[in-house]
Design a protein around this motif. Sequence first.
Motif, PDB file in Angstrom:
ATOM      1  N   TYR A 267      31.858 -68.175  -1.761  1.00 33.22           N
ATOM      2  CA  TYR A 267      31.091 -67.761  -2.458  1.00 33.22           C
ATOM      3  C   TYR A 267      31.047 -66.942  -3.793  1.00 33.22           C
ATOM      4  O   TYR A 267      30.777 -66.445  -4.191  1.00 33.22           O
ATOM      5  CB  TYR A 267      30.371 -66.219  -1.325  1.00 33.22           C
TER       6      TYR A 267
ATOM      7  N   ARG B 115      27.827 -67.099  -5.798  1.00 40.98           N
ATOM      8  CA  ARG B 115      26.459 -66.938  -5.335  1.00 40.98           C
ATOM      9  C   ARG B 115      26.298 -65.047  -6.238  1.00 40.98           C
ATOM     10  O   ARG B 115      27.520 -65.147  -7.173  1.00 40.98           O
ATOM     11  CB  ARG B 115      26.781 -66.046  -3.668  1.00 40.98           C
TER      12      ARG B 115
ATOM     13  N   TRP C 122      27.343 -64.125  10.414  1.00 42.71           N
ATOM     14  CA  TRP C 122      26.229 -63.823   9.383  1.00 42.71           C
ATOM     15  C   TRP C 122      25.841 -62.987   8.684  1.00 42.71           C
ATOM     16  O   TRP C 122      25.136 -62.832   8.217  1.00 42.71           O
ATOM     17  CB  TRP C 122      25.565 -63.196  11.182  1.00 42.71           C
ATOM     18  N   ALA C 123      26.439 -61.511   8.850  1.00 42.33           N
ATOM     19  CA  ALA C 123      26.626 -60.864   7.668  1.00 42.33           C
ATOM     20  C   ALA C 123      26.805 -60.733   6.242  1.00 42.33           C
ATOM     21  O   ALA C 123      25.787 -60.287   5.572  1.00 42.33           O
ATOM     22  CB  ALA C 123      27.567 -59.092   8.337  1.00 42.33           C
ATOM     23  N   TYR C 124      27.748 -61.752   6.083  1.00 47.31           N
ATOM     24  CA  TYR C 124      27.654 -61.750   4.743  1.00 47.31           C
ATOM     25  C   TYR C 124      26.773 -62.733   4.068  1.00 47.31           C
ATOM     26  O   TYR C 124      26.911 -62.721   2.979  1.00 47.31           O
ATOM     27  CB  TYR C 124      30.313 -62.255   4.754  1.00 47.31           C
ATOM     28  N   ARG C 125      26.819 -64.044   4.807  1.00 45.64           N
ATOM     29  CA  ARG C 125      25.769 -64.614   4.503  1.00 45.64           C
ATOM     30  C   ARG C 125      24.746 -64.331   4.732  1.00 45.64           C
ATOM     31  O   ARG C 125      23.511 -64.530   3.097  1.00 45.64           O
ATOM     32  CB  ARG C 125      26.198 -66.298   5.113  1.00 45.64           C
ATOM     33  N   THR C 126      24.400 -63.667   4.779  1.00 47.99           N
ATOM     34  CA  THR C 126      23.017 -62.608   5.015  1.00 47.99           C
ATOM     35  C   THR C 126      21.873 -61.404   4.326  1.00 47.99           C
ATOM     36  O   THR C 126      22.084 -61.470   3.323  1.00 47.99           O
ATOM     37  CB  THR C 126      22.204 -61.883   6.341  1.00 47.99           C
ATOM     38  N   TRP C 127      23.613 -60.872   3.952  1.00 49.90           N
ATOM     39  CA  TRP C 127      23.749 -59.590   3.909  1.00 49.90           C
ATOM     40  C   TRP C 127      24.617 -58.751   1.688  1.00 49.90           C
ATOM     41  O   TRP C 127      23.819 -58.402   0.909  1.00 49.90           O
ATOM     42  CB  TRP C 127      23.827 -58.487   4.142  1.00 49.90           C
TER      43      TRP C 127
ATOM     44  N   ARG D 127      24.683 -62.926  -1.554  1.00 47.90           N
ATOM     45  CA  ARG D 127      23.261 -63.327  -1.404  1.00 47.90           C
ATOM     46  C   ARG D 127      23.747 -64.574  -2.264  1.00 47.90           C
ATOM     47  O   ARG D 127      23.935 -64.509  -3.132  1.00 47.90           O
ATOM     48  CB  ARG D 127      22.204 -62.117  -1.663  1.00 47.90           C
TER      49      ARG D 127
ATOM     50  N   GLY E 256      16.644 -65.805  -2.850  1.00 48.18           N
ATOM     51  CA  GLY E 256      17.674 -65.448  -1.622  1.00 48.18           C
ATOM     52  C   GLY E 256      17.845 -66.482  -0.970  1.00 48.18           C
ATOM     53  O   GLY E 256      18.172 -67.123   0.219  1.00 48.18           O
ATOM     54  N   HIS E 257      17.668 -67.694  -1.615  1.00 50.60           N
ATOM     55  CA  HIS E 257      17.624 -69.138  -0.995  1.00 50.60           C
ATOM     56  C   HIS E 257      18.789 -69.897  -1.732  1.00 50.60           C
ATOM     57  O   HIS E 257      18.460 -69.813  -2.919  1.00 50.60           O
ATOM     58  CB  HIS E 257      15.803 -69.991  -0.976  1.00 50.60           C
TER      59      HIS E 257
ATOM     60  N   SER F 213      10.969 -71.803  -1.092  1.00 48.18           N
ATOM     61  CA  SER F 213      10.789 -71.208  -0.186  1.00 48.18           C
ATOM     62  C   SER F 213       9.841 -71.607   0.627  1.00 48.18           C
ATOM     63  O   SER F 213       8.795 -72.418  -0.194  1.00 48.18           O
ATOM     64  CB  SER F 213      10.777 -69.108  -0.462  1.00 48.18           C
TER      65      SER F 213
END
Length: 146
Positions: free
Chosen positions: A54, A57, A116-121, A124, A129-130, A136
């Motif tokens: 990441y 990010r 899921w958690a790492y990518r979502t929260w 970032r 957020g995209h 968006s």
Amino acid sequence: MLRFAVVGGLGVVVNFSVFNLCRSVTALPTVRCSVISTSVAVLVNYVGFRYFAYRDRDKRRPAREFILFVVFSVIGLVIENGVLYAATYWFGWDTALQSNLFKAIGLAVATGFRFWAYRTWVFRWQGSGHPPGHSSPKSDVEQFRP
């Protein structure tokens, strides 16, 4: 996803290596060895995720990122070692093969949660957020406005 898998694969190797080394050279209980090995793997994974998987990010709030990473990693640790705990203490499955099998099952479930958690929260995208180049979705009003 490929970079997540590479870092995760390294984490799995570290996790199982430390786990089996701990079981073979110490008198610590199985689940305690697993918690130690998972913790070592989490530290290795943080470095790999931040600087490889990441790396593109948002890096503006490293303290927030690290705290969230630790929180979600601890939840993953509980999932992973909860399965091993149940197998070991509820069913008495404590041979090396059984422990490694149930550790792997717990790790698989925890990995899905962590992905899921790492990518979502945690890691970032900067700004909206995209991903870059992804706009968006427009609201219903904007969609039909000339």
